[in-house]
Write an enzyme that holds these catalytic residues in place. Structure first.
Site, PDB file in Angstrom:
ATOM      1  N   ASP A 188       0.955  -1.013   0.065  1.00 21.72           N
ATOM      2  CA  ASP A 188       0.082   0.289   0.030  1.00 21.72           C
ATOM      3  C   ASP A 188       0.794   1.231  -0.081  1.00 21.72           C
ATOM      4  OD1 ASP A 188      -2.267   1.405   0.522  1.00 21.72           O
ATOM      5  OD2 ASP A 188      -2.947  -0.558   1.154  1.00 21.72           O
ATOM      6  N   ASP A 209      -3.144   4.461  -2.305  1.00 24.71           N
ATOM      7  CA  ASP A 209      -4.505   5.091  -1.462  1.00 24.71           C
ATOM      8  C   ASP A 209      -4.728   6.514  -2.168  1.00 24.71           C
ATOM      9  OD1 ASP A 209      -5.805   4.609   0.962  1.00 24.71           O
ATOM     10  OD2 ASP A 209      -4.995   6.598   1.404  1.00 24.71           O
ATOM     11  N   GLU A 247      -6.250   3.732  -6.034  1.00 23.29           N
ATOM     12  CA  GLU A 247      -7.638   3.927  -5.316  1.00 23.29           C
ATOM     13  C   GLU A 247      -8.242   5.262  -6.148  1.00 23.29           C
ATOM     14  OE1 GLU A 247      -9.778   3.804  -1.113  1.00 23.29           O
ATOM     15  OE2 GLU A 247      -7.956   4.891  -1.394  1.00 23.29           O
ATOM     16  N   HIS A 265     -10.947  -3.578   2.820  1.00 22.20           N
ATOM     17  CA  HIS A 265     -10.937  -3.145   4.444  1.00 22.20           C
ATOM     18  C   HIS A 265     -11.913  -2.001   4.880  1.00 22.20           C
ATOM     19  CE1 HIS A 265      -8.334  -0.678   2.639  1.00 22.20           C
ATOM     20  NE2 HIS A 265      -8.196   0.256   3.488  1.00 22.20           N
ATOM     21  N   ASP A 266     -12.422  -1.464   3.677  1.00 20.42           N
ATOM     22  CA  ASP A 266     -13.381  -0.103   3.932  1.00 20.42           C
ATOM     23  C   ASP A 266     -14.879  -0.350   3.690  1.00 20.42           C
ATOM     24  OD1 ASP A 266     -11.066   1.395   4.474  1.00 20.42           O
ATOM     25  OD2 ASP A 266     -10.734   1.766   2.202  1.00 20.42           O
TER      26      ASP A 266
END
Ligand code: NOJ
Length: 555
Positions: A98, A195, A252, A325-326
């Protein structure tokens, strides 16, 4: 250098904090991942994406990084990481990291230096202003501007106040980021998940956000999403760093539209390989608030998925995901986590894995892990859920019951409960006391009970991954949606050379009649995969609850 191996890969996402604890402190760690590396290998995935493992004060579970080149002590050491990389590579598993470079932690040395009054090269590493420049709100609630007592100025933070935004206009900052990226790539990692990478360029002049109708809140999106320099920065990053390695990159893309996604992922653009887009993640309340108790409508989901499938079919590339995870757990969200838990988990897997793009599996999805339901907001850890609670309670006048329903449906913590390995205490996640509640259903839903069962959800995922590797049509085939208006069945075709695939997914708890289009009449076919015994193609099919079938036709 670009082998495009990522087009043929399946990615497994690990949220290290909740994956496997090796030392009994209740927090998942790198050694825990190493312990489970053969589990991952047996699943058949090609790539591991690790959510952040860098040093961090954990205001946002590691998405607030205080040192990009150090490992969070709770997770282990750099030696542990090197060992993980070695063990993964030995098994032909790649690792992507990440990369969080829209912001750092306020505890990062760059920010510590930037807030000093004395001039230094770090002065403009962040976005500072004498007066609060506008009414923008942070994604986690409250003003996006925070007054810093030391520098006596305001700094911008689109996320928490402990996540100051970096100033990408500063070429020295960009060079430092590129250096850090190259350092990781030289170590041998295989790429990055970036991210909120489409937020790195903010609009000139910090325009005021418009008030959102019926709320006291404002909208900053047009000024932070895909700003004026975004493509320039991504191209520069590609040229200076990414192009030197045979890696994969996935960005993302918060609020990302199709045209921008195409521009970023088109091969000629030389920016990124693919993006995570969000439209299907907002399907319950399109264009509005994420916090809703509403259930999705299949018609809307089909329309959105198909728009992206067609939109990036010949230019660009899709990433395929149902959760991370979100996001809430997909079986609870688009399937049924009660009576039809197993059937619906398999159906959802089929529906996604037969599409065109690179599929991502989020830890636990492969065993059908479900949402958690905690009674009060105090039991939740997630900074976003807590902020939403405050906002809806204090400013929007929602009842406690309504807010908790929204939290149960949409909280990011749904995905963050520990991985369920077996039926022992704490689901085998830790010998200590877990940092976060283990889902009470772990005795039913766990790896141990599925790993040797050929009919389990886990075995089904394995089969799907093998299929993707065996049929070029799954990688290359054109996608076409059938019956867009049908609110129960998601059916689509893939076409490539002389082959055709028909995918039929019943999203309902009922038996549903399904008419196979006449173009398939009398064509020889074969069932590639299905979640019920002995499915066969008929002109008129009566689909069982959550049935999924995939037929291959060769002419
Ligand atoms: C997206 C990440 O996935 C999320 O977990 C995080 O809170 C924000 N970006 C801010 O880094």
């Amino acid at each position: 250098m670009n082998g495009q191996w990522w087009k043929r890969s399946v990615v497994y996402q690990i949220y290290p904090r909740s994956f496997k604890d090796s030392n009994g402190d209740g927090i998942g760690d790198i050694r825990g991942i190493i312990e489970k590396i053969d589990y991952i290998k047996n699943l058949g995935v090609d790539v591991l994406w690790l959510s952040p493992i860098y040093q961090s004060p954990n205001d946002d579970n590691g998405y607030d990084i205080s040192d990009y080149q150090a490992i969070m002590p709770e997770f282990g050491t750099m030696k542990d990481f090197d060992e993980l990389l070695k063990q993964a590579h030995k098994r032909n598993i790649k690792i992507i990291m990440d990369l969080v470079v829209n912001h750092t932690s306020d505890e990062h040395i760059w920010f510590q230096r930037s807030r000093e009054k004395e001039k230094s090269k770090y002065q403009d590493y962040y976005i500072w202003a004498k007066e609060k420049p506008n009414n923008w709100e942070s994604y986690f609630g409250g003003s996006a501007w925070e007054y810093d007592e030391v520098r006596e100025m305001y700094y911008l933070h689109l996320f928490s106040r402990k996540q100051p935004d970096l100033n990408w206009r500063n070429p020295e900052l960009r060079e430092d980021i590129y250096k850090m990226m190259s350092w990781w790539l030289d170590k041998g990692i295989d790429g990055f998940r970036m991210d909120v990478i489409n937020l790195i360029s903010k609009a000139d002049g910090f325009p005021e956000g418009e008030v959102i109708e019926g709320t006291p809140y404002t909208e900053k999106a047009p000024y932070v999403i895909c700003g004026p320099q975004m493509h320039t920065y991504l191209k520069e990053m590609y040229k200076k760093v990414l192009s030197n390695y045979n890696i994969m990159t996935v960005g993302e893309g918060l609020g990302l539209g199709l045209d921008e996604a195409r521009k970023i992922t088109s091969e000629n653009s030389k920016e990124l390989n693919m993006m995570f887009t969000f439209e299907h993640m907002d399907v319950e309340n399109i264009g509005k608030e994420k916090w809703t108790e509403q259930r999705f409508k299949l018609k809307d989901l089909k329309q959105i998925m198909s728009k992206w499938q067609k939109g990036l079919e010949h230019e660009g590339w899709n990433s395929l995901y149902w959760n991370n995870h979100d996001q809430p757990r997909v079986v609870s969200r688009f399937g049924d986590d009660g009576l039809f838990w197993e059937k619906s988990a398999k159906m959802l897997a089929v529906c996604l894995h037969m599409m065109k793009g690179t599929p991502y599996i989020y830890q636990g999805e492969e065993i059908g892990m479900t949402n958690i339901r905690l009674k009060t907001i105090n039991e939740y850890h997630d900074i976003e859920s807590k902020a939403a609670y405050e906002r809806y309670k204090n400013y929007m006048g929602y009842s406690e019951e309504k807010i908790m329903n929204c939290i149960h449906a949409r909280s990011r913590d749904n995905a963050r409960s520990p991985m369920q390995w077996d039926t022992t205490r704490n689901a085998g996640f830790t010998d200590g006391s877990p940092w976060f509640e283990v889902n009470t259903n772990y005795e039913k839903i766990n790896v141990e009970s599925q790993v040797n069962d050929p009919d389990s959800i886990l075995s089904f995922y394995r089969e799907l991954i093998v299929l993707r590797k065996s049929y070029e049509i799954i990688i290359e085939g054109d996608y076409n949606l059938l019956y867009p208006e049908d609110d129960n069945v998601y059916a689509y075709t893939r076409e490539w050379q002389n082959q055709k695939i028909l995918v039929i997914c019943n999203f309902s708890k009922e038996h549903i009649a399904f008419q196979v289009p006449s173009s398939f009449d009398n064509k020889e076919n074969r069932l590639l995969i299905g979640n019920y015994e002995g499915a066969a193609l008929e002109k008129e099919m009566l689909l069982r609850p959550y049935e999924a079938d995939v037929f291959l036709f060769t002419s």
